[in-house]
Motif scaffolding. Structure first.
Motif, short mmCIF file in Angstrom:
data_model
loop_
_atom_site.label_atom_id
_atom_site.label_comp_id
_atom_site.label_asym_id
_atom_site.label_seq_id
_atom_site.Cartn_x
_atom_site.Cartn_y
_atom_site.Cartn_z
N VAL A 122 40.02 42.49 20.81
CA VAL A 122 38.97 43.24 21.51
C VAL A 122 39.32 44.72 21.50
O VAL A 122 38.47 45.57 21.19
CB VAL A 122 38.79 42.72 22.96
CG1 VAL A 122 37.90 43.65 23.76
CG2 VAL A 122 38.22 41.31 22.94
N PRO A 138 30.97 50.02 24.25
CA PRO A 138 31.18 49.25 25.48
C PRO A 138 32.33 49.87 26.29
O PRO A 138 33.23 50.49 25.74
CB PRO A 138 31.58 47.86 24.98
CG PRO A 138 31.49 47.88 23.50
CD PRO A 138 31.28 49.28 23.05
N GLU A 142 35.69 46.76 30.83
CA GLU A 142 34.75 45.64 30.93
C GLU A 142 34.90 44.68 29.76
O GLU A 142 34.82 43.46 29.94
CB GLU A 142 33.31 46.16 31.00
CG GLU A 142 32.96 46.79 32.32
CD GLU A 142 31.53 47.31 32.34
OE1 GLU A 142 30.69 46.85 31.53
OE2 GLU A 142 31.24 48.18 33.18
N ALA A 143 35.12 45.20 28.56
CA ALA A 143 35.27 44.34 27.39
C ALA A 143 36.52 43.47 27.49
O ALA A 143 36.50 42.28 27.17
CB ALA A 143 35.31 45.20 26.12
N VAL A 145 38.14 42.64 30.33
CA VAL A 145 37.93 41.69 31.42
C VAL A 145 37.02 40.55 30.96
O VAL A 145 37.25 39.38 31.28
CB VAL A 145 37.36 42.40 32.67
CG1 VAL A 145 36.85 41.41 33.70
CG2 VAL A 145 38.42 43.31 33.29
N SER A 146 36.01 40.89 30.19
CA SER A 146 35.09 39.87 29.68
C SER A 146 35.84 38.85 28.81
O SER A 146 35.60 37.64 28.91
CB SER A 146 33.98 40.53 28.87
OG SER A 146 33.14 39.57 28.31
N GLU A 147 36.75 39.32 27.97
CA GLU A 147 37.54 38.41 27.14
C GLU A 147 38.38 37.48 28.00
O GLU A 147 38.44 36.27 27.77
CB GLU A 147 38.43 39.18 26.16
CG GLU A 147 39.40 38.32 25.38
CD GLU A 147 38.74 37.25 24.52
OE1 GLU A 147 39.35 36.17 24.37
OE2 GLU A 147 37.63 37.48 23.99
N GLN A 149 37.86 36.63 31.11
CA GLN A 149 36.96 35.71 31.82
C GLN A 149 36.50 34.59 30.89
O GLN A 149 36.39 33.44 31.30
CB GLN A 149 35.75 36.46 32.39
CG GLN A 149 36.10 37.31 33.57
CD GLN A 149 34.94 38.18 34.03
OE1 GLN A 149 34.04 38.52 33.27
NE2 GLN A 149 34.96 38.54 35.31
N TRP A 150 36.25 34.95 29.62
CA TRP A 150 35.84 33.95 28.64
C TRP A 150 36.95 32.91 28.47
O TRP A 150 36.70 31.71 28.42
CB TRP A 150 35.51 34.60 27.30
CG TRP A 150 34.80 33.63 26.43
CD1 TRP A 150 35.35 32.81 25.50
CD2 TRP A 150 33.42 33.33 26.44
NE1 TRP A 150 34.40 32.02 24.92
CE2 TRP A 150 33.20 32.32 25.49
CE3 TRP A 150 32.33 33.82 27.16
CZ2 TRP A 150 31.94 31.80 25.24
CZ3 TRP A 150 31.09 33.30 26.91
CH2 TRP A 150 30.90 32.30 25.96
N ARG A 153 36.99 30.57 31.38
CA ARG A 153 35.90 29.58 31.26
C ARG A 153 36.27 28.50 30.24
O ARG A 153 35.99 27.33 30.44
CB ARG A 153 34.59 30.28 30.88
CG ARG A 153 33.94 31.00 32.04
CD ARG A 153 32.52 31.46 31.70
NE ARG A 153 32.47 32.43 30.62
CZ ARG A 153 32.50 33.74 30.77
NH1 ARG A 153 32.59 34.26 31.97
NH2 ARG A 153 32.43 34.54 29.73
N ARG A 191 30.77 32.49 21.38
CA ARG A 191 30.61 33.11 22.70
C ARG A 191 29.18 32.99 23.17
O ARG A 191 28.78 33.69 24.08
CB ARG A 191 31.01 34.57 22.63
CG ARG A 191 32.49 34.75 22.41
CD ARG A 191 32.85 36.16 22.60
NE ARG A 191 33.10 36.39 23.99
CZ ARG A 191 34.21 36.92 24.48
NH1 ARG A 191 35.15 37.29 23.68
NH2 ARG A 191 34.36 37.11 25.77
#
Length: 192
Positions: A122, A138, A142-143, A145-147, A149-150, A153, A191
């Protein structure tokens, strides 16, 4: 992430590592052909074997072992630092190799390293976009953190199959392997 990976079974860690490696490999394969690293693309059969193995096909162990051995005997496995070929250090290639090691050796470190390669990927992608002088970049935080979080999940989804995956390295029934391929490989590979 490391604590969470320590707490799950080796089977769950193997699926987690394969999912991350698959996502990175798919992104790499989607690049224009002249931007794809030949070594990375050559690891597709190894990654497919890893998937078969982590989803309960005990016969895939030999193919994964052979693929790792081919890498170990190749020019890409070296101790030459900056003077040697760096293709194996590309994120998708490294993740595929880590996923193979996670399956073969069942230790948490390889799954952790696969997770870290996705975070690095990322960061590298954001650097690439900045170099291309893209208008809409981006937010880096945030990018990243998004990774993460993914990945959490992914672990939540995998945890719902923990009973099946706990002993998957010993082999699962064909019906169970097919079900897991549909219910795990497909959602972990993208994703979307």
């Amino acid at each position: 992430m490391e604590e969470r990976l320590t707490a799950v079974s080796s089977g769950e860690r193997g699926v987690f590592a394969a999912g991350i490696a698959e996502r990175l490999m798919s992104w790499h394969e989607a690049l224009p052909e002249d931007e794809q690293a030949p070594f990375t693309v050559s690891l597709r059969p190894l990654l497919n074997s890893v998937w078969e193995g982590v989803l309960g096909d005990s016969t895939a162990f030999s193919a994964v072992k052979r693929g790792v051995a081919e890498y170990m005997l190749s020019e890409y496995c070296h101790n030459d630092g900056q003077d040697g070929p760096d293709d194996a250090d590309e994120s998708a290639a490294a993740a595929a190799l880590y996923a193979a090691h996670a399956h073969l050796f069942r230790c948490q470190e390889f799954a952790v390293w696969t997770s870290r390669r996705a975070v690095e990927a990322v960061d590298q992608h954001l650097q690439y976009l900045a170099e291309q002088e893209e208008d809409e970049l981006p937010d880096p935080d945030e990018a990243l953190v998004s990774e993460l979080q993914w990945q959490l999940r992914d672990l939540d989804l995998i945890a719902s199959y923990s009973k099946d995956l706990r002993y998957s390295s010993l082999g699962l029934s064909i019906d169970t392997s097919i079900r897991l391929r549909v219910e795990l490989r497909t959602p972990l590979s993208s994703r979307e």
